[in-house]
Design a protein around this motif. Structure first.
Motif, PDB file in Angstrom:
ATOM      1  N   ARG A  34       0.816  -1.216   0.000  1.00 29.22           N
ATOM      2  CA  ARG A  34       0.000   0.000   0.000  1.00 29.22           C
ATOM      3  C   ARG A  34       0.853   1.272   0.000  1.00 29.22           C
ATOM      4  NH1 ARG A  34      -5.133  -0.805   0.251  1.00 29.22           N
ATOM      5  NH2 ARG A  34      -5.969  -2.806   0.943  1.00 29.22           N
ATOM      6  N   SER A  35       2.158   1.133  -0.035  1.00 28.83           N
ATOM      7  CA  SER A  35       3.029   2.298  -0.076  1.00 28.83           C
ATOM      8  C   SER A  35       3.039   2.898  -1.477  1.00 28.83           C
ATOM      9  CB  SER A  35       4.458   1.917   0.325  1.00 28.83           C
ATOM     10  OG  SER A  35       5.337   3.006   0.117  1.00 28.83           O
ATOM     11  N   CYS A  36       2.899   4.211  -1.548  1.00 28.43           N
ATOM     12  CA  CYS A  36       3.000   4.914  -2.833  1.00 28.43           C
ATOM     13  C   CYS A  36       4.116   5.956  -2.765  1.00 28.43           C
ATOM     14  CB  CYS A  36       1.675   5.560  -3.230  1.00 28.43           C
ATOM     15  SG  CYS A  36       0.894   6.551  -1.928  1.00 28.43           S
ATOM     16  N   ASN A  37       5.130   5.680  -1.929  1.00 19.81           N
ATOM     17  CA  ASN A  37       6.260   6.598  -1.788  1.00 19.81           C
ATOM     18  C   ASN A  37       7.006   6.800  -3.099  1.00 19.81           C
ATOM     19  OD1 ASN A  37       5.782   6.990   0.914  1.00 19.81           O
ATOM     20  ND2 ASN A  37       7.190   5.400   1.596  1.00 19.81           N
ATOM     21  N   ASP A  38       6.866   5.834  -4.019  1.00 25.77           N
ATOM     22  CA  ASP A  38       7.553   5.979  -5.295  1.00 25.77           C
ATOM     23  C   ASP A  38       6.989   7.122  -6.126  1.00 25.77           C
ATOM     24  OD1 ASP A  38       5.250   4.174  -5.355  1.00 25.77           O
ATOM     25  OD2 ASP A  38       5.662   4.000  -7.493  1.00 25.77           O
ATOM     26  N   LEU A  39       5.812   7.627  -5.758  1.00 28.47           N
ATOM     27  CA  LEU A  39       5.211   8.744  -6.487  1.00 28.47           C
ATOM     28  C   LEU A  39       5.730  10.088  -6.002  1.00 28.47           C
ATOM     29  CD1 LEU A  39       1.474   7.575  -6.605  1.00 28.47           C
ATOM     30  CD2 LEU A  39       3.261   7.253  -8.334  1.00 28.47           C
ATOM     31  N   LEU A  53      -5.050   4.292   0.461  1.00 30.80           N
ATOM     32  CA  LEU A  53      -6.206   3.776   1.185  1.00 30.80           C
ATOM     33  C   LEU A  53      -6.856   2.664   0.363  1.00 30.80           C
ATOM     34  CD1 LEU A  53      -7.857   7.001   2.640  1.00 30.80           C
ATOM     35  CD2 LEU A  53      -6.220   5.451   3.695  1.00 30.80           C
ATOM     36  N   ALA A  54      -6.792   2.828  -0.946  1.00 33.69           N
ATOM     37  CA  ALA A  54      -7.220   1.770  -1.865  1.00 33.69           C
ATOM     38  C   ALA A  54      -6.248   1.782  -3.031  1.00 33.69           C
ATOM     39  CB  ALA A  54      -8.646   2.006  -2.349  1.00 33.69           C
ATOM     40  N   THR A  55      -5.610   0.649  -3.303  1.00 31.96           N
ATOM     41  CA  THR A  55      -4.653   0.604  -4.406  1.00 31.96           C
ATOM     42  C   THR A  55      -5.390   0.821  -5.718  1.00 31.96           C
ATOM     43  OG1 THR A  55      -4.895  -1.778  -4.747  1.00 31.96           O
ATOM     44  CG2 THR A  55      -3.255  -1.048  -3.122  1.00 31.96           C
ATOM     45  N   PRO A  56      -4.681   1.217  -6.763  1.00 30.39           N
ATOM     46  CA  PRO A  56      -5.346   1.398  -8.055  1.00 30.39           C
ATOM     47  C   PRO A  56      -6.112   0.152  -8.508  1.00 30.39           C
ATOM     48  CG  PRO A  56      -3.156   2.361  -8.108  1.00 30.39           C
ATOM     49  CD  PRO A  56      -3.266   1.634  -6.805  1.00 30.39           C
ATOM     50  N   GLU A  57      -5.554  -1.031  -8.221  1.00 31.72           N
ATOM     51  CA  GLU A  57      -6.240  -2.262  -8.614  1.00 31.72           C
ATOM     52  C   GLU A  57      -7.541  -2.434  -7.841  1.00 31.72           C
ATOM     53  OE1 GLU A  57      -3.110  -2.021  -7.676  1.00 31.72           O
ATOM     54  OE2 GLU A  57      -2.067  -2.313  -9.586  1.00 31.72           O
ATOM     55  N   GLU A  58      -7.482  -2.130  -6.525  1.00 32.55           N
ATOM     56  CA  GLU A  58      -8.699  -2.237  -5.715  1.00 32.55           C
ATOM     57  C   GLU A  58      -9.744  -1.230  -6.144  1.00 32.55           C
ATOM     58  OE1 GLU A  58      -6.702  -3.806  -1.516  1.00 32.55           O
ATOM     59  OE2 GLU A  58      -6.942  -1.658  -1.919  1.00 32.55           O
ATOM     60  N   ALA A  59      -9.305  -0.015  -6.420  1.00 34.45           N
ATOM     61  CA  ALA A  59     -10.236   1.022  -6.857  1.00 34.45           C
ATOM     62  C   ALA A  59     -10.901   0.647  -8.172  1.00 34.45           C
ATOM     63  CB  ALA A  59      -9.505   2.359  -7.001  1.00 34.45           C
ATOM     64  N   LEU A  60     -10.147   0.028  -9.078  1.00 30.21           N
ATOM     65  CA  LEU A  60     -10.719  -0.402 -10.352  1.00 30.21           C
ATOM     66  C   LEU A  60     -11.780  -1.477 -10.122  1.00 30.21           C
ATOM     67  CD1 LEU A  60     -10.796  -0.405 -13.427  1.00 30.21           C
ATOM     68  CD2 LEU A  60      -8.907  -2.050 -13.399  1.00 30.21           C
ATOM     69  N   GLY A  61     -11.478  -2.410  -9.191  1.00 35.68           N
ATOM     70  CA  GLY A  61     -12.449  -3.458  -8.892  1.00 35.68           C
ATOM     71  C   GLY A  61     -13.744  -2.894  -8.347  1.00 35.68           C
ATOM     72  N   VAL A  62     -13.621  -1.887  -7.456  1.00 32.70           N
ATOM     73  CA  VAL A  62     -14.814  -1.252  -6.891  1.00 32.70           C
ATOM     74  C   VAL A  62     -15.609  -0.546  -7.989  1.00 32.70           C
ATOM     75  CG1 VAL A  62     -15.620   0.541  -5.327  1.00 32.70           C
ATOM     76  CG2 VAL A  62     -13.797  -0.996  -4.608  1.00 32.70           C
ATOM     77  N   ALA A  63     -14.898   0.184  -8.840  1.00 36.71           N
ATOM     78  CA  ALA A  63     -15.565   0.905  -9.919  1.00 36.71           C
ATOM     79  C   ALA A  63     -16.271  -0.067 -10.867  1.00 36.71           C
ATOM     80  CB  ALA A  63     -14.547   1.760 -10.678  1.00 36.71           C
TER      81      ALA A  63
END
Length: 442
Positions: A34-39, A53-63
């Protein structure tokens, strides 16, 4: 299909959150999924940590869940059934509001004198507010007898009369305001009230009245009433600084109602970034401009704009291997992290573009603070005189003209008492590259 995609993107945007968190969260390692320090940028202070709080993959699944089958799940969703009490139902018991009438209605108790258009008074008998602005109550931080005296001055200050406004318009500054209006420049008055305040009630009242008469004209947007607040040697204690800001704000709110108020200062600690040794030293050298000492001016509503000097950051940080560019970037990271732009308009004050400069320097010192979103405005000095009397003038006119997309956010600090040609000619030239002007008023 457009509706479905918009809904899906909206749900994804709400759940895909990258946050700035406190050092307590720094325990998350770089291996944390869940770390996005690379950004974060390479120069981001160590205490700034990014965590999904929600990874891009999780957010896509919810959407996708809510958007599947032409939003079938979204259409079938119903509001959460919360627990509510119907106070009118038999057997229900609801608390009664204290006092007569509902809070905010016409029967609510009000301070004596309000019904007749008077000013509410505090329990001590001192004036405490006018049009929502604190004038006689306790200032930010510790109070003082000088505060009450200055507040008394504020309570007797009145807007300029038509005759006083007309007389002010005939002064050199008044004529410069007229010339600036003709060019379409937005006008601020740049004055110094600290010395007048320290000189006593009579001197302070006269200075406020003079500025109020100049500011009464509709083309004047605001008044910057002090420079290097807390950084120079004018004030020795927090109480003095707080009392001055409170008194000046109160007096100007009455003398020039509706005008925005601003101050200029610098917070040396901001340039240190995450270097604790640097921050400790800057607090020792400049105790009156520590971040927690400056922020109350903003949160209390005493000022509407704060100009943070970037020129004063150049040099002095070599001990900690922080160059001028890093110092400036550290400053704006700190401003963004504290969300000062929510409390007041933040402007960058730049004196370092006089003399011969490069296009890269113009971009770095003018465009960067605005494009990064840390400052809403940049103020450039058109003329700077050093301690030896040498005068350096703004020369980067052609480069500044190329910054047309942010021209409204760029202001020139100009003194009509020391014109290059004459005020009208100078201001016409300024209007070609700037959207605003701060007229230095003595």
């Amino acid at each position: 299909m457009r509706f479905t995609l918009r809904r899906a993107l909206a749900v994804g945007a709400m759940l895909t959150v990258a946050g700035v968190v406190t050092p307590a969260v720094a325990a998350y390692s770089q291996d944390d999924p869940r770390s996005c320090n690379d950004l974060l940028g390479a120069d981001t202070p160590a205490y700034v940590v990014c965590h999904w709080l929600a990874t891009p993959e999780e957010a896509l699944g919810v959407a996708m869940f809510w958007g599947a089958n032409d939003n079938a799940n979204l259409k079938e969703a119903t509001p959460f059934q919360g627990k509510f009490i119907d106070c009118s139902a038999s057997g229900s018991s609801c608390p009664e509001l204290e006092g007569e009438g509902v809070i905010g209605d016409e029967n609510s108790p009000a301070p004596d004198g309000v019904e007749d258009g008077g000013t509410p008074e505090c329990e001590t008998g001192e004036q405490c507010s006018v049009d929502g602005h604190d004038t006689g109550g306790a200032p930010v931080g510790n109070g003082s007898e000088r505060t009450r005296t200055a507040a008394s001055t504020a309570s007797t200050t009145k807007p300029a009369t038509t005759q006083e406004t007309a007389e002010a318009a005939r002064t050199p500054t008044g004529q410069a305001i007229t010339a600036a209006k003709a060019t379409g420049l937005r006008v601020w008055l740049d004055t110094e009230l600290a010395d007048d305040w320290k000189a006593g009630t009579e001197s302070f009242a006269a200075a406020v009245k003079r500025i109020g008469a100049l500011a009464a004209r509709p083309e004047v947007a605001g008044i910057r009433f002090t420079s290097q607040l807390g950084y120079n040697t004018t004030f020795k204690t927090d109480a003095e600084v707080n009392a001055f800001v409170t008194a000046a704000s109160a007096a100007l709110r009455q003398a020039a109602p509706g005008k925005r108020l601003g101050v200029h200062t610098v917070v040396p600690e901001f340039a240190c970034g995450a270097d604790d040794a640097c921050k400790t030293e800057m607090r020792k050298r400049y105790p009156l401009v520590a971040p927690e000492k400056v922020e109350p001016y903003l949160s209390a509503g005493h000022i509407d704009q704060i100009s943070l000097d970037t020129g004063l950051l150049r040099g002095g940080y070599e001990t900690w291997k922080i160059n001028a560019e890093q110092a400036q970037r550290n400053q704006w990271i700190q401003v963004r992290a504290r969300a000062w732009d929510v409390l007041a308009q933040v402007a960058a004050e730049e004196t370092g573009l006089v003399g011969q400069v490069t296009a890269e320097q113009v971009a770095a010192r003018v465009s960067t603070p605005v494009m990064d979103g840390a400052a809403q405005q940049v103020n450039l000095w058109t003329r700077v005189q050093d301690a030896q009397g040498t005068v350096n003038r703004l020369t980067a006119w052609e480069e500044l003209k190329k910054l047309n997309p942010i021209q409204r956010r760029v202001a020139a600090v100009y003194n009509p008492a020391t014109p290059e040609t004459d005020a009208a000619t100078d201001l016409k030239k300024i209007a070609e590259a700037f959207g605003q002007v701060y007229l230095v008023t003595t």
